[in-house]
Design an enzyme around this catalytic site. Structure first.
Site, short mmCIF file in Angstrom:
data_model
loop_
_atom_site.label_atom_id
_atom_site.label_comp_id
_atom_site.label_asym_id
_atom_site.label_seq_id
_atom_site.Cartn_x
_atom_site.Cartn_y
_atom_site.Cartn_z
N ASP A 75 34.84 32.73 49.86
CA ASP A 75 35.17 31.66 48.92
C ASP A 75 35.82 30.54 49.73
O ASP A 75 36.20 30.71 50.89
CB ASP A 75 36.08 32.19 47.80
N ALA A 177 35.68 29.26 37.04
CA ALA A 177 36.79 28.97 36.12
C ALA A 177 36.74 29.77 34.82
O ALA A 177 37.05 29.27 33.74
CB ALA A 177 36.85 27.47 35.82
N CYS A 265 41.38 61.34 40.91
CA CYS A 265 41.70 62.00 39.64
C CYS A 265 41.57 63.52 39.74
O CYS A 265 42.19 64.25 38.97
CB CYS A 265 40.82 61.46 38.52
#
Ligand code: GUN
Ligand code: ZN
Length: 660
Positions: A75, A177, A265
């Site tokens: 990014d 956004a 888990c």
């Protein structure tokens, strides 16, 4: 609109839908490649701002820096811009920096405009975003380029942005956004933003829903056409002791049992984790979060192949009322979904709730019903039986119900319905003429016997629309009761004897009705004429279903067993081509591809000059040249919209001529 895709970068091939875990260039502790990541995303601006990281990245590239050998997306710092309001790098500099650190996929410096800002603000930001997208495409030499769709929560600005940036020929189109919308659980608004963005984007490029990292939204987003997701959430949630699940989030403090069967888990109890130092615990929860997220992506890919994505979306969107808002908002986009929905899918269509009535298959059936012309001015509507209806509906069946038949009719003096058209009323498709009762998905569907209010409303409208074509209508009392039909004064209860039609359909009439329904009004006449004695029908000995249809030993069509579609053969293709004007059912191929098509070779997207708009995946098509000469015929592998946009890959699986 969900699809499975592949794209290749200098560091490998990525199968989409895909999740890109966010890797922090300085702080990463979890080995995401071991957990199955094919692609990750990291932030070039963070690298740029840190002297040590920057030096290393410029020297050896970003791959060794974050210790990831496969595809890396970076990014640009836009997100920092949206959080801190200011950054010190230009668009051109950030593109060149991403090239210098040898990232695979780079991003321009778009402006993430927050939701619900003033329109003038969104427009100002958007002008800059579009300008930078253009500049990025111009200065870019090495990168696979991201070009981000912005426009805040203004649907028309999203669409405009998508259309504008599509002109600059980027490689991937992120939708930006949307993080604040997801944080606020504004999923209906998210659907508007995504659907308008996607409407303006080409079909042949991946779309990345930026910052979508909770597995709860993946199915919905994929169904809207998103292919890529990135997740920093797996770490951020873990740091707050939160377990992500496909149907929500769990807090460690509430757990008495571990929630899944991943390694973490299985090996630890909630108490074990609670006793651990925070950083050690967060790393384990992050591993669980990533495991669950990848598992959801795998499940979505399987659902796409099985033709069950919408079923999964409807299931997932029941996890939270605001997600349900998102699903319900999708109703506004039925037409967009219709553009890409395959005509036939692998598995049965399951009704999961009233939103199922908004799926494209339901609307498509109402449209195709218009292809079937009445053969009488009388209509009998019968309640459904088991499917396929014609197997169970017969005179005996109707007689069994005769005592409780109550008819409502407009022509009160005529109780002779012996030559009436017969249809069945059933949820979720409404009215089903007997001849098409084996056509996908009219036989391949299940719905609950106890109807919700929306299903009743739907049936009322379906009956109202369909009965418009007839003067005399007879409706079985069971239907009136079941769907609470409020029939007007035009209808009266009959207690005089009624002459009922035989609720059977001949193979010949069935074929003609299917042809009309599948190919268009009058296709039945075109293919099979009106003399049943001329047509020879071969049936499966095992199932009793129609398999092959001939005239004078020439094969006209065959019937596909799994979906009841008519598959063209030489004669059928020639007859439809002759009778229906272009562009109906046509795929027009370029001159260089003519010879290959004639020989029965597949048609590639890049050779298609034009394609009839209604063509969808699994439809029969006529392959022609620019002069509308019939070259071949076959099955479409894509929607017309995809064929138009794609420049590689197969469009049509051509069938071989038998006698040419
Ligand atoms: N990460 C999350 N949202 C955004 C966005 O709108 N633009 C960019 N470049 N990155 C993002
Ligand atoms: Zn787990």
């Amino acid at each position: 609109m969900g699809r499975i895709g592949k794209f290749t970068t200098p560091h490998g091939t990525v199968t989409t839908p895909a999740l890109m875990p966010v890797v922090h260039p300085g702080k990463q502790t979890l080995d995401v490649k071991k957990l199955g990541a094919e692609i990750v995303i990291t932030n070039s601006y963070i690298i740029y701002k840190n002297e040590e990281l920057k030096e290393k990245a410029l020297k050896d590239g970003v791959h060794p820096l974050i210790d990831f050998p496969h595809t890396i997306e970076t990014d640009s710092g836009s997100f920092q811009l949206s959080v801190y309001g200011d950054i010190d790098i230009t668009n051109e500099e950030v593109i060149k920096f991403q090239e210098a650190i040898k990232t695979d996929i780079g991003t321009s410096l778009d402006i993430p405009t927050a939701p619900y800002v003033k329109r003038s603000k969104a427009e100002e930001d958007l002008a800059i975003t579009i300008e930078r997208a253009k500049q990025a495409a111009e200065v870019n030499e090495e990168l696979i380029l991201n070009s981000v769709v912005q426009g805040s929560t203004f649907p028309d600005l999203r669409l405009k942005c998508a259309e504008e940036i599509s002109k600059f020929d980027a490689d991937i189109y992120p939708i930006g956004a949307v993080v604040p919308l997801m944080e606020m659980y504004r999923y209906a608004d998210l659907v508007d933003v995504v659907m308008y963005s996607i409407r303006g984007l080409p079909e042949d490029k991946p779309r990345h829903l930026m910052g979508a990292g909770h597995p709860m939204v993946f199915a919905l987003a994929v169904a809207m056409g998103c292919d890529l997701f990135d997740s920093a959430a797996y770490i951020l949630y873990a740091n707050k002791d939160r377990f992500m699940m496909p149907d929500g989030t769990l807090r460690l403090e509430d757990l008495i049992e571990m929630p899944c069967s991943c390694r973490v888990c299985c090996e630890y109890t909630p108490d074990d984790l609670r006793k651990m130092p925070q950083d050690e615990r967060a790393k384990l929860i992050a591993e669980h979060n990533l495991h669950i997220s990848f598992a959801e992506i795998r499940r979505i890919r399987q659902a796409i192949v099985d033709g069950e994505l919408m079923k999964l979306v409807e299931l997932r969107c029941r996890a939270h009322p605001f997600l349900l808002d998102g699903l319900r908002r999708l109703k506004e986009y039925q037409k967009d979904m219709m553009k890409l929905n395959p005509s036939s899918k692998k598995n049965a269509f399951f009704y999961t709730g009233e939103e199922t009535l908004n799926r494209p298959e339901v609307l498509k059936h109402q449209k195709q019903l218009e292809n079937i012309q009445p053969t009488s001015n009388s209509l009998v509507i019968l309640p459904h039986t088991r499917k396929p209806y014609t197997k169970y509906l017969n005179k005996e069946y109707i007689k069994k119900y005769t005592p409780e038949i109550v008819s409502y009719y407009t022509n009160s003096c005529n109780l002779d319905f012996s030559d009436a058209d017969v249809v069945v009323a059933d949820i979720p498709f409404g009215i089903i003429p007997l001849g098409v009762d084996e056509f996908y998905p009219l036989a391949q569907n299940e719905s609950p016997a106890i109807h919700d209010e929306d299903a009743k409303q739907f049936m009322k409208k379906a009956i109202c629309d369909y009965t418009n074509k007839y003067d005399n209508i007879l409706i079985h009392k069971k239907i009136v009761d079941k769907y609470d039909l409020d029939l007007t004064d035009e209808y009266t209860i009959v207690d005089a004897p009624i002459t009922l039609p035989d609720a059977k359909i001949s193979d010949f009439d069935r074929l003609k009705m299917i042809a009309d329904y599948q190919f268009g009004t009058n296709a039945g006449n075109v293919l099979f004429g009106d003399d049943p004695d001329k047509i020879k029908i071969e049936k499966s000995r095992k199932t009793g279903k129609i398999r092959h249809v001939f005239e004078d030993k020439q094969n006209i069509v065959n019937m596909r067993a799994n979906d009841g579609f008519l598959i063209l053969s030489d004669l059928g293709a020639k007859r439809l081509h002759e009778a229906f004007d272009a562009p109906h059912m046509r795929v027009v191929v370029a001159e260089d591809a003519e010879e290959y098509a004639r020989k029965g070779k597949s048609v590639f997207n890049k050779f298609v000059l034009d394609v009839d708009e209604p063509i969808r995946h699994n439809d029969e098509v006529l392959i022609v040249n620019g002069d509308d000469e019939l070259l071949a015929f076959g099955k479409s592998l894509l929607s017309s919209y995809e064929i138009k946009d794609f420049n590689s890959g197969q469009a049509i699986k051509t069938r071989k001529w038998k006698n040419q």
